[in-house]
Design a protein around this motif. Structure first.
Motif, PDB file in Angstrom:
ATOM      1  N   ASN A 752      55.581  35.925 -11.235  1.00 26.03           N
ATOM      2  CA  ASN A 752      56.063  34.696 -10.621  1.00 26.03           C
ATOM      3  C   ASN A 752      56.182  33.606 -11.692  1.00 26.03           C
ATOM      4  OD1 ASN A 752      56.622  32.519  -9.068  1.00 26.03           O
ATOM      5  ND2 ASN A 752      54.718  32.526  -7.931  1.00 26.03           N
ATOM      6  N   PRO A 753      57.387  33.081 -11.936  1.00 29.80           N
ATOM      7  CA  PRO A 753      57.594  32.153 -13.058  1.00 29.80           C
ATOM      8  C   PRO A 753      56.678  30.928 -13.015  1.00 29.80           C
ATOM      9  CG  PRO A 753      59.650  32.482 -11.824  1.00 29.80           C
ATOM     10  CD  PRO A 753      58.622  33.338 -11.186  1.00 29.80           C
ATOM     11  N   LEU A 754      56.444  30.394 -11.825  1.00 31.07           N
ATOM     12  CA  LEU A 754      55.649  29.168 -11.731  1.00 31.07           C
ATOM     13  C   LEU A 754      54.239  29.408 -12.261  1.00 31.07           C
ATOM     14  CD1 LEU A 754      55.447  26.280 -10.809  1.00 31.07           C
ATOM     15  CD2 LEU A 754      55.015  27.055  -8.496  1.00 31.07           C
ATOM     16  N   ASP A 755      53.583  30.488 -11.760  1.00 32.07           N
ATOM     17  CA  ASP A 755      52.215  30.777 -12.223  1.00 32.07           C
ATOM     18  C   ASP A 755      52.213  31.103 -13.702  1.00 32.07           C
ATOM     19  OD1 ASP A 755      51.016  30.469  -9.723  1.00 32.07           O
ATOM     20  OD2 ASP A 755      51.615  32.486  -9.115  1.00 32.07           O
ATOM     21  N   ASP A 756      53.264  31.825 -14.119  1.00 27.25           N
ATOM     22  CA  ASP A 756      53.362  32.263 -15.497  1.00 27.25           C
ATOM     23  C   ASP A 756      53.422  31.065 -16.448  1.00 27.25           C
ATOM     24  OD1 ASP A 756      53.362  34.294 -17.198  1.00 27.25           O
ATOM     25  OD2 ASP A 756      55.418  34.992 -16.863  1.00 27.25           O
ATOM     26  N   ILE A 757      54.270  30.097 -16.110  1.00 30.72           N
ATOM     27  CA  ILE A 757      54.429  28.916 -16.979  1.00 30.72           C
ATOM     28  C   ILE A 757      53.115  28.130 -17.027  1.00 30.72           C
ATOM     29  CG2 ILE A 757      55.586  26.683 -17.218  1.00 30.72           C
ATOM     30  CD1 ILE A 757      58.068  27.979 -16.017  1.00 30.72           C
ATOM     31  N   ILE A 758      52.522  27.896 -15.843  1.00 23.95           N
ATOM     32  CA  ILE A 758      51.280  27.112 -15.813  1.00 23.95           C
ATOM     33  C   ILE A 758      50.219  27.807 -16.662  1.00 23.95           C
ATOM     34  CG2 ILE A 758      49.410  26.300 -14.318  1.00 23.95           C
ATOM     35  CD1 ILE A 758      51.473  25.851 -12.119  1.00 23.95           C
ATOM     36  N   ASP A 759      50.165  29.143 -16.537  1.00 19.13           N
ATOM     37  CA  ASP A 759      49.166  29.911 -17.286  1.00 19.13           C
ATOM     38  C   ASP A 759      49.414  29.786 -18.790  1.00 19.13           C
ATOM     39  OD1 ASP A 759      47.042  31.805 -17.595  1.00 19.13           O
ATOM     40  OD2 ASP A 759      48.584  33.297 -18.084  1.00 19.13           O
ATOM     41  N   GLN A 760      50.694  29.939 -19.198  1.00 24.79           N
ATOM     42  CA  GLN A 760      50.987  29.911 -20.641  1.00 24.79           C
ATOM     43  C   GLN A 760      50.830  28.511 -21.229  1.00 24.79           C
ATOM     44  OE1 GLN A 760      54.299  32.124 -22.204  1.00 24.79           O
ATOM     45  NE2 GLN A 760      54.472  33.374 -20.359  1.00 24.79           N
ATOM     46  N   LEU A 761      50.944  27.479 -20.389  1.00 22.37           N
ATOM     47  CA  LEU A 761      50.831  26.113 -20.933  1.00 22.37           C
ATOM     48  C   LEU A 761      49.411  25.560 -20.769  1.00 22.37           C
ATOM     49  CD1 LEU A 761      54.245  24.572 -19.850  1.00 22.37           C
ATOM     50  CD2 LEU A 761      53.537  25.203 -22.142  1.00 22.37           C
ATOM     51  N   GLY A 762      48.461  26.429 -20.476  1.00 22.89           N
ATOM     52  CA  GLY A 762      47.074  25.968 -20.484  1.00 22.89           C
ATOM     53  C   GLY A 762      46.434  25.839 -19.115  1.00 22.89           C
ATOM     54  N   GLY A 763      47.093  26.359 -18.086  1.00 21.60           N
ATOM     55  CA  GLY A 763      46.438  26.385 -16.768  1.00 21.60           C
ATOM     56  C   GLY A 763      46.509  25.053 -16.035  1.00 21.60           C
ATOM     57  N   PRO A 764      45.993  25.062 -14.774  1.00 17.81           N
ATOM     58  CA  PRO A 764      46.117  23.874 -13.904  1.00 17.81           C
ATOM     59  C   PRO A 764      45.417  22.628 -14.464  1.00 17.81           C
ATOM     60  CG  PRO A 764      45.121  25.735 -12.724  1.00 17.81           C
ATOM     61  CD  PRO A 764      45.380  26.197 -14.103  1.00 17.81           C
ATOM     62  N   ASP A 765      44.519  22.784 -15.434  1.00 18.98           N
ATOM     63  CA  ASP A 765      43.867  21.584 -15.970  1.00 18.98           C
ATOM     64  C   ASP A 765      44.815  20.777 -16.836  1.00 18.98           C
ATOM     65  OD1 ASP A 765      41.728  22.683 -14.767  1.00 18.98           O
ATOM     66  OD2 ASP A 765      40.897  23.583 -16.602  1.00 18.98           O
ATOM     67  N   LYS A 766      45.811  21.468 -17.394  1.00 24.36           N
ATOM     68  CA  LYS A 766      46.737  20.776 -18.295  1.00 24.36           C
ATOM     69  C   LYS A 766      48.051  20.411 -17.586  1.00 24.36           C
ATOM     70  CE  LYS A 766      44.740  21.162 -22.530  1.00 24.36           C
ATOM     71  NZ  LYS A 766      43.768  22.195 -22.470  1.00 24.36           N
ATOM     72  N   VAL A 767      48.339  21.103 -16.473  1.00 22.29           N
ATOM     73  CA  VAL A 767      49.656  20.951 -15.849  1.00 22.29           C
ATOM     74  C   VAL A 767      49.533  20.323 -14.466  1.00 22.29           C
ATOM     75  CG1 VAL A 767      51.740  22.182 -15.124  1.00 22.29           C
ATOM     76  CG2 VAL A 767      50.434  23.018 -17.080  1.00 22.29           C
ATOM     77  N   ALA A 768      50.277  19.229 -14.238  1.00 26.05           N
ATOM     78  CA  ALA A 768      50.307  18.610 -12.906  1.00 26.05           C
ATOM     79  C   ALA A 768      51.395  19.299 -12.099  1.00 26.05           C
ATOM     80  CB  ALA A 768      50.615  17.127 -13.040  1.00 26.05           C
TER      81      ALA A 768
END
Length: 1263
Positions: A752-768
């Protein structure tokens, strides 16, 4: 018709004096024409006419030599013979053709050029076929010498029809007639066509003016909107309801604050209730903020979704005043008890309610008037219903993309553009007129609305914003994945087709299977496209963070449904992220794979007895199957006295009395009932001894005869075999289904692209994350596996989570934001001067919506008023056909932001041509399909083929056809045998022939190579069609700039119509244009080119190789800077031409002039002649009205209000001789002396008189 003959004329008698009688073609008096006269003038109505052919011989005219020589003689009026019994033949009006009616044979006088009409006598519809009516023309005259066609004139005419250059699109905006309030914090622009229109005089006095001047809460543009909206709300439409106002400002101009200002103004006027309807419930907080900003802190905002369905002003709820804030979805909601929100709101407003109702982001109500075949949306209907129930309410329509397509105006009934008192009876008539008028017509509507004071439309200037289109080619493994997936879907389709062929009982759900199949197919491949862009997105985001910027990533869908299904199925802890495409496939196959019905288990040993018992217990006359057996009725003796009563009685009696004796079915002997055996199945009675073999021992009560026994056994055996077969089939189908599911599970598919991007950019702590989903998958801290968790925490409720995330981003606690369409409508993420995080935004779009409107909505999230810096846009797209082309359109559209709502459509090269779903797109698709199905020849060589090698084209056609079969566009395919071996035959249904959307969606499900080739083919056909339309002058390019060296207004403009409601008027302007280029200017141009060293040896003056009317045409040609091998052409009479000419064509039609002297005399001569005369010479058919190649031109433009006089203009234009004059054309010109800009409808000179007559009255404007 000029004539209405009541009977076909009988053979004519000759008058005693040698003349003939004839009826006048004009006034229908009966005239006597002297002998030898063929042409005469009626003494009564003075119409010159000729004898009809059948009277020529009688009158002896044929020999008199007068025929054809126009010595008209006066005929004498023969009143005495009017009463004669027969009706004389009609005279022939030379301006008409005499034709017999095909039905009643009456001779009709048909004006030349009239092609369809109905016979005045028998009312049959007739059509004239000129090829067959040559013999009916009046006396044969010699044909005129063939006209020498002037090719240069045709070229110039084409250019003129196409109009001038498309000029700059936007101008800076300042309120033209109001000067209250501070300037807007950011540069605001308006399209140049709208800026040519002045709004009405402001007369309304704002109650809150002093407050606003003190607080500076609203800028001058927002205050201007307040004044015009309030002023418009004082007016009523002709049908008695209050007029509405349309705020069409672009995303981010500050519509929310404007609405808050309107609510505050109405509050001060004692109207303390308002309805604010928007798209998302979290926008309630923005509404609160906006009201506070304008100083309306005391006005409460009540969220309707938090309130019960009971009366709002009841004691329990207690809302007496304030703003009720609701979404479009709650507008159509109702409770279990059947109470609706709509009724609740109408009840709260009360009768005679005259407060505000705001439809914010009102493009949500579009599709009230859907495309043919689909249903109007419930939202659209509710919006209409609310307007109908509150006739006095003050409606505001508010949307940046509200009128992106004319049909989306359907719900704006309070603008008064159609209905009573306008030229259009209803919306469909209005829509029809706009469709005919094309792009230009829509721009006129926007200008019209502004002139009448019901519309404002300003846009944030995109100055400073950067656009970059980034191509993310599919990586090798992705390419492989995609190809395999496309092949799998094609196989799955075949599998489903064969599986559903086994289904015997019914076909009703098969159409549903296919609907689901194609919608899943489309979603699957959109997912694949998104996943393909993840690596590029992550790279761009990391790069932006390194450059100390922050990132906003936009996508359309989140894949939430798939994730939730997977979590329910596999539990909260998983090995890896969910693959959206895989879950989608599994779900589709699990739920929709067609299985035959599972058979009931086989009956056991007891079966025979059981069957017999069933039969035994059935009531008599009912067979085992449950059908009623036909039992022969016992008829009483036909005794005359027996009436009906005795009839029934005797029936009972006879049964009773005969019960003791019965007849054996075998020997027909009568016997006592007790001595006969009765079969428990078929009920027949027999002697025990008559049976073979005879029955001797005593029999059980459920004894059955031999034939029944046999039947039962046989039945059971065959049933057993049948059920075994069914079970085998069912199990086989089940096995196939599980095999398919196994294959899906082994397919390599992206996460799933959304989870994938959030994961690769450092997870929910880094991504709003601002999306509509409730939960997400997060990688476990150990790095192994992922867990599902809700997006909100204990402290934050679900509905506040997006607001909370937005705050973290704006406060600089997170530097990456991901937004989806559902979660971001109306959200502001710009580098706001009030926010902590003022880093420059880099807005990356991962998935572009298919409509450019929605794309603009999404871009408007990061580009808004009061920002420290403009965003950088990165549009990512893959190298798959459909996607790539679309991204480039949106980029062009954004760079000039010429959304249609802006009354100006020139965003890049006419965008209407790139809108695939346009009339041209539909036609191109049809041409392509017909070509591939070998019904027609393709107009272009397919990509990757060459016309020298026909086998390459053949090969492509095979592949293309197979591809279209595999995505279900070609149906009912049959593989040929015999000489057609290996060839497909099939058909494309009519509805698919024009469905561009379906083509683009299905295209994504093909392997990349054939996908790109098919797309290229479609585009090249589309480009060809657009090019041809442009050459023929049929391309509607919206507003066109008329350019000339000198443009002057001539005389005083005439007012030809005044609108009663707003006082705005329609004005006719006449301009003179001098388009010529003097010899001096032309030679200077050439010198400058040569000085700059940009020239080529072919630059210079040329003359045409051919002569027309004894003269040659002269031109100046020099090499073009924009395209190689093309030449710019300058003509003495019309200046620089738009179309550039290839060198080959130049050399073919013209020759270079060697001496400057010869060039000079030719140029100056043509310059002089062209001031008075068109290129067709002195005998031009259109005479002084023709402007082709004329240097001095008179141009008439109808400016101001156009809609009220639309019908009149359309009628006048339809009578024009030249095709290009029949089109409504919107032009813009600027006078050279004082730079005054005028935009309006171009009225061809030949049509001016008609238009003025039809508009009936003309008055000079008082100075």
């Amino acid at each position: 018709m000029a004539t209405q003959p009541s009977l076909p004329p009988p053979p004519q008698q000759q008058q005693p004096n040698g003349g003939v009688q004839v009826r006048c073609a004009g006034c229908r008096m009966i005239l006597t024409v002297g002998p030898g006269v063929a042409e005469f003038i009626c003494p009564s109505c003075q119409l010159p006419q000729m004898l009809p052919p059948e009277l020529m011989t009688l009158g002896g005219a044929a020999n008199s030599g007068n025929r054809g020589a126009l010595n008209f003689q006066n005929a004498s009026l023969n009143a005495s013979s009017i009463a004669s019994s027969h009706v004389p033949a009609h005279g022939v009006d030379p301006t008409k053709i005499q034709l017999p009616c095909a039905n009643c044979k009456a001779i009709l006088n048909v004006p030349h050029g009239l092609v369809r009409f109905s016979c005045p006598q028998c009312a049959v519809e007739l059509a004239v076929d000129l090829s067959k009516v040559k013999q009916f023309f009046p006396s044969p005259r010699l044909p005129p010498p063939p006209e020498d066609i002037n090719e240069v004139a045709i070229e110039v005419e084409r250019e003129e029809d196409e109009g001038g250059m498309v000029g700059e699109t936007f101008t800076d905006y300042r309120p033209p007639k109001l000067s209250i309030g501070p300037p807007h914090p950011d540069p605001i622009v308006e399209t140049s066509s709208l800026s040519a229109v002045q709004p009405p005089e402001p007369t309304y006095d704002l109650k809150i003016k002093d407050d606003l001047e003190r607080s500076k809460g609203l800028s001058c543009l927002q205050i201007e909107t307040l004044v015009y909206a309030s002023q418009r709300h004082l007016q009523h439409l002709p049908n008695g309801v209050r007029a509405g106002f349309f705020i069409g400002d672009g995303a981010g101009v500050g519509k929310g604050r404007t609405i808050a200002g309107l609510i505050w103004e109405n509050w001060h006027r004692g109207r303390k209730k308002a309805l604010w309807i928007s798209v998302g419930s979290d926008l309630k907080f923005d509404a609160r903020r906006d009201l506070d900003d304008v100083g309306a802190k005391c006005v409460e905002v009540h969220a309707l979704n938090k309130l019960p369905y009971s009366k709002l002003d009841s004691r329990s709820v207690g809302i007496r005043e304030g703003v009720v804030f609701l979404t479009y979805s709650s507008l159509i909601a109702s409770s279990e008890k059947g109470r609706s929100r709509l009724q609740q709101l109408v009840q709260w407003c009360g009768s005679g309610y005259d407060g505000l109702v705001v439809f914010d982001e009102c493009h949500k109500a579009k599709n009230l008037v859907p495309e043919a075949g689909s249903q109007p949306t419930r939202t659209g209907e509710a919006v209409l219903d609310l307007q109908a129930r509150l006739p006095e309410a003050r409606f505001i329509y508010c949307s940046a993309t509200g009128a992106s397509e004319p049909r989306n105006l359907g719900y704006m009934v309070r603008l008064g553009l159609w209905g009573a008192g306008t030229c259009f009876n209803d919306f469909h008539k209005f829509l029809g007129a706009l469709d005919k008028g094309g792009v230009g017509a829509l721009e006129l509507v926007a200008m019209d609305m502004k002139a009448r004071g019901m519309y404002v439309c300003r846009t944030l200037s995109y100055k400073g914003a950067e656009f970059d289109v980034v191509e993310a080619p599919l990586e090798v493994e992705m390419m492989d994945m995609y190809k395999k997936a496309a092949e799998f879907w094609a196989e799955l389709r075949v599998e489903l087709l064969s599986a559903s062929a086994f289904l015997t009982k019914e076909k009703p759900n098969s159409s549903q299977i296919w609907r689901l199949y194609w919608s899943s197919h489309q979603r699957f491949f959109r997912h694949m496209c998104m996943s393909a862009k993840v690596p590029a997105t992550v790279r761009l985001a990391e790069k932006a963070l390194l450059e100390d910027k922050c990132v906003v990533i936009g996508l359309q869908s989140t894949g939430e449904a798939r994730t939730e299904e997977a979590v329910t199925k596999y539990g909260l802890e998983l090995d890896d992220f969910i693959s959206g495409p895989r879950e989608l496939l599994i779900k589709f196959v699990e739920e929709n794979y067609p299985l035959p019905e599972k058979p009931d288990p086989l009956p056991g040993e007891e079966s025979v007895k059981e069957l017999q018992r069933k039969r035994h217990s059935a009531p008599p006359g009912v067979s085992l199957k449950g059908r009623v057996r036909k039992v022969a009725k016992w008829k009483p003796a036909s005794d005359a006295e027996s009436d009906e009563e005795s009839d029934t009685d005797s029936a009972h009696e006879s049964n009773e009395s005969d019960d003791e004796f019965q007849i054996c079915e075998i020997c027909n002997g009568e016997e006592e009932r007790k001595k006969l055996l009765q079969c428990s199945c078929c009920g027949q009675l027999v002697h025990a001894g008559c049976l073979v073999p005879p029955v001797t021992e005593s029999v059980p009560s459920d004894w059955s005869c031999h034939s029944c026994k046999e039947k039962t056994e046989e039945y059971l055996q065959s049933r057993h075999a049948y059920l075994t077969e069914l079970l085998k089939r069912y199990e086989a189908a089940l096995e196939r289904k599980s095999k398919i599911l196994d294959i899906i599970r082994t397919l390599d598919l992206p996460n799933n692209p959304l989870d994938d991007i959030i994961d690769q950019l450092g997870g929910p702590d880094k991504v709003a994350e601002m999306t509509g989903r409730r939960g997400m998958l997060v990688r476990a801290s150990s790095g192994k596996g992922v867990t599902y968790q809700a997006r909100n925490t204990k402290e934050i409720s679900m509905e506040m989570v997006n607001m909370h995330e937005k705050q973290l981003f704006m406060d600089g606690k997170k530097f990456i934001a991901i937004i989806s369409e559902a979660g971001s409508a109306g959200v502001s993420l710009q580098a706001d001067r009030r926010a902590t995080n003022q880093k420059r935004r880099v807005h990356i779009t991962l998935e572009l919506p298919w409509s450019a409107d929605r794309a603009i909505q999404q871009f408007g999230r990061t580009h808004r008023s009061n920002q420290a810096s403009a965003p950088e846009y990165r549009l990512i797209f893959t190298n798959l056909g459909g996607e790539r082309r679309f991204a480039s359109i949106v980029a062009k559209r954004l760079e000039s932001l010429g959304a249609l709502t802006q009354g100006d459509r020139r965003a890049g090269p006419t965008l209407s041509a790139y809108n695939y779903d346009s009339a041209f797109g539909k036609k191109a698709l049809m041409v392509m399909y017909r070509g591939i199905m070998e019904q027609d020849k393709l107009p272009v060589v397919p990509p990757g083929c060459s016309s020298e090698k026909p086998e390459t084209i053949q090969d492509f056609m095979m592949k293309a056809k197979a591809a279209l079969v595999s995505v279900g566009i070609v149906r009912d395919t049959v593989l040929g045998t015999g000489k057609d071996y290996g060839k497909f035959s099939g058909r494309i249904v009519d509805s698919d022939m024009h469905d561009v959307g379906r083509f683009l969606n299905r295209l994504l499900g093909l392997p990349p190579e054939i996908q790109n080739r098919l797309f290229e083919l479609f585009i090249s056909i589309l480009d060809l069609l657009v090019l041809n339309a442009r050459i023929e002058g049929n391309l509607d390019s919206g507003i066109v700039d008329m350019k000339a060296n000198i443009i002057e207004l001539q005389g005083t403009p005439k007012t030809v119509h005044v609108d009663n409601m707003s006082g705005a008027s329609t004005i006719l302007f006449t301009f003179t244009l001098d388009r010529g280029i003097t010899w001096e200017s032309a030679s200077t141009m050439l010198d400058e080119k040569q000085k700059d060293g940009l020239g080529s040896p072919s630059d210079g003056f040329y003359e045409s190789k051919r002569e027309w009317l004894g003269r040659r045409h002269f031109i100046l040609a020099f090499v073009s800077t924009s395209a190689s091998g093309m030449f710019k052409i300058v003509r003495p009479a019309v200046g620089e031409s738009i179309r550039e000419m290839p060198l080959a064509e130049l050399k073919n039609k013209y020759r270079k002039i060697t001496t400057l002297e010869k060039a000079r005399s030719g140029w100056e001569d043509e310059y002089e002649v062209s001031s008075k005369q068109c290129m067709h010479g002195p005998n031009c058919k259109l005479g002084s009205f023709c402007t082709v190649g004329r240097r001095m031109q008179e141009v008439n433009i109808l400016g101001g209000l156009i809609l009220p006089v639309w019908g009149t203009i359309e009628k006048a234009l339809s009578k024009q001789a030249r095709e290009s004059h029949k089109r409504l054309r919107v032009v813009r010109l600027e006078t050279t002396a004082d730079n005054k800009r005028t935009v309006g409808l171009l009225v061809p000179n030949a049509a001016v008189e008609t238009v003025l007559q039809d508009l009936a009255w003309v008055q000079e404007i008082d100075d």
